[in-house]
Design a protein around this motif. Structure first.
Motif, short mmCIF file in Angstrom:
data_model
loop_
_atom_site.label_atom_id
_atom_site.label_comp_id
_atom_site.label_asym_id
_atom_site.label_seq_id
_atom_site.Cartn_x
_atom_site.Cartn_y
_atom_site.Cartn_z
N ASP A 118 1.42 -3.60 10.42
CA ASP A 118 2.53 -2.90 9.79
C ASP A 118 2.25 -2.76 8.30
O ASP A 118 1.14 -3.09 7.85
N PHE A 119 3.22 -2.30 7.55
CA PHE A 119 3.13 -2.20 6.10
C PHE A 119 4.36 -2.89 5.50
O PHE A 119 5.41 -2.94 6.13
N THR A 120 4.21 -3.40 4.28
CA THR A 120 5.31 -4.07 3.62
C THR A 120 5.27 -3.76 2.13
O THR A 120 4.32 -3.15 1.64
N THR A 121 6.29 -4.18 1.43
CA THR A 121 6.33 -4.09 -0.03
C THR A 121 6.15 -5.50 -0.57
O THR A 121 6.90 -6.40 -0.19
N LYS A 163 3.79 -1.14 -3.18
CA LYS A 163 4.33 -0.49 -1.99
C LYS A 163 3.23 -0.22 -0.96
O LYS A 163 2.08 -0.03 -1.32
N HIS A 164 3.61 -0.19 0.31
CA HIS A 164 2.75 0.17 1.44
C HIS A 164 1.53 -0.74 1.58
O HIS A 164 0.41 -0.28 1.76
N GLU A 178 1.27 1.89 -5.89
CA GLU A 178 0.95 2.18 -4.51
C GLU A 178 -0.32 1.45 -4.14
O GLU A 178 -1.31 1.48 -4.88
N TYR A 179 -0.32 0.76 -3.00
CA TYR A 179 -1.52 0.08 -2.52
C TYR A 179 -2.53 1.14 -2.12
O TYR A 179 -2.22 2.05 -1.34
#
Length: 75
Positions: free
Chosen positions: A13-16, A29-30, A70-71
């Motif tokens: 998944d992705f997280t902050t 983010k992401h 942003e990652y």
């Protein structure tokens, strides 16, 4: 992989990610992660942790009070 806390399934998944430095709050983010489908616990890979550290080092050098970035995965 199972969650360390509740033994639920860990899914990609992705997280902050939020980090508080001395005089700065950094929001990334992401960020890719493994997230528990049951309790929401987040786990990062070693590569992701290294990238987070690189981002935080850049933010320390910038000396901003709040940074939202942003990652970006390594190319």
């Amino acid at each position: 992989m199972n969650c360390f806390y509740c033994k639920g399934d860990m899914v990609p998944d992705f997280t902050t990610h939020v980090a508080e430095l001395e005089n700065c709050i950094v929001i990334i983010k992401h960020v890719p992660c493994l997230k528990c489908s049951q309790c929401g616990e987040v786990v990062y890979t070693g590569t992701t942790l290294q990238k987070i550290e690189q981002i935080l080092d850049k933010c320390k050098a910038a000396m901003t009070e709040v940074a939202i970035v942003e990652y970006q995965p390594a190319a």
